[in-house]
Design an enzyme around this catalytic site. Sequence first.
Site, PDB file in Angstrom:
ATOM      1  CG  ASN A 173      -1.839   1.199   1.266  1.00  0.00           C
ATOM      2  OD1 ASN A 173      -1.423   2.345   1.067  1.00  0.00           O
ATOM      3  ND2 ASN A 173      -3.110   0.963   1.537  1.00  0.00           N
TER       4      ASN A 173
ATOM      5  CD  GLU B 197      -4.799   4.359   0.890  1.00  0.00           C
ATOM      6  OE1 GLU B 197      -5.424   5.431   0.951  1.00  0.00           O
ATOM      7  OE2 GLU B 197      -4.162   3.891   1.846  1.00  0.00           O
TER       8      GLU B 197
ATOM      9  CG  ASP C 210      -4.660  -2.126   3.154  1.00  0.00           C
ATOM     10  OD1 ASP C 210      -5.084  -2.869   4.066  1.00  0.00           O
ATOM     11  OD2 ASP C 210      -4.559  -0.889   3.272  1.00  0.00           O
TER      12      ASP C 210
END
Length: 267
Positions: free
Chosen positions: A8, A36, A152
């Site tokens: 992430n 992300e 994640d």
Amino acid sequence: MFKLTSLNLNGIRSATSKGLHDWVAAERPDCICVQEIKAQAADMAGRFEELAGMHGHFHFAEKKGYSGVGIYTRHQPSDVITGFGPAEFDAEGRYVELRFDTPARKLSLISAYFPSGSSGEERQQAKYRFLGAIHPHLMRLKAEREFILCGDINIAHQAIDLKNWRGNQKNSGFLPEERAWMTKLLDNNAPDGGMVDVYRQLQPTATDACYTWWSNRGQAYVNNVGWRLDYHLATPALAQLARTEAIYKGQKFSDHAPITIGYELAL
């Protein structure tokens, strides 16, 4: 050895400014699944489509500076799939699947970013909707092909997966319903289970060494008050090919640490 990393980024611009490119160039994974990204296609153009010699494939969120996932790979996929169906979550850029199919096998690598419910009840309910939607999708996928989902997951499954488990039993990420979802997914004896938590297969009792995320509050990272939120979830045949695992904590690219697993696998 096929090296597969998941990380992430908490923003690709931020992570690359903290040395991510040099680390990836030195480690030379075959693929790195990222979550992300916090960028759109226009932000990536000419800057982040490639990472240390690997070509990226992405699923961007419609909202600027939010979510987004990708897979950088040294291998040419036979197909690229963005999103897994629900409009609510496909708009948030949470799923990209690369297929590496041959006449002899069907194989996918997936980068996924599960919602967090920590901001309040509205997002927690969205998280439950996501879990309810992605479980049957993964079961359908498992029925027709081998795959590894990296990402994640925003769930610590067991007490050994976070430092302060007693104090977090009513907090998002360690709620009974979330943990039960994971238990069901990993249940070898259930028709709608059978996935494998690859890290736990290799390190069944690791505690402090297993954490991949630390809060930015206080001295959580320095004191290793962490959570294991980042996973490799594999079909059993692929999980049996896993040989090595490493969670890299030598350099902080984001609030997460990269997890790399080596598989005896050829794309």
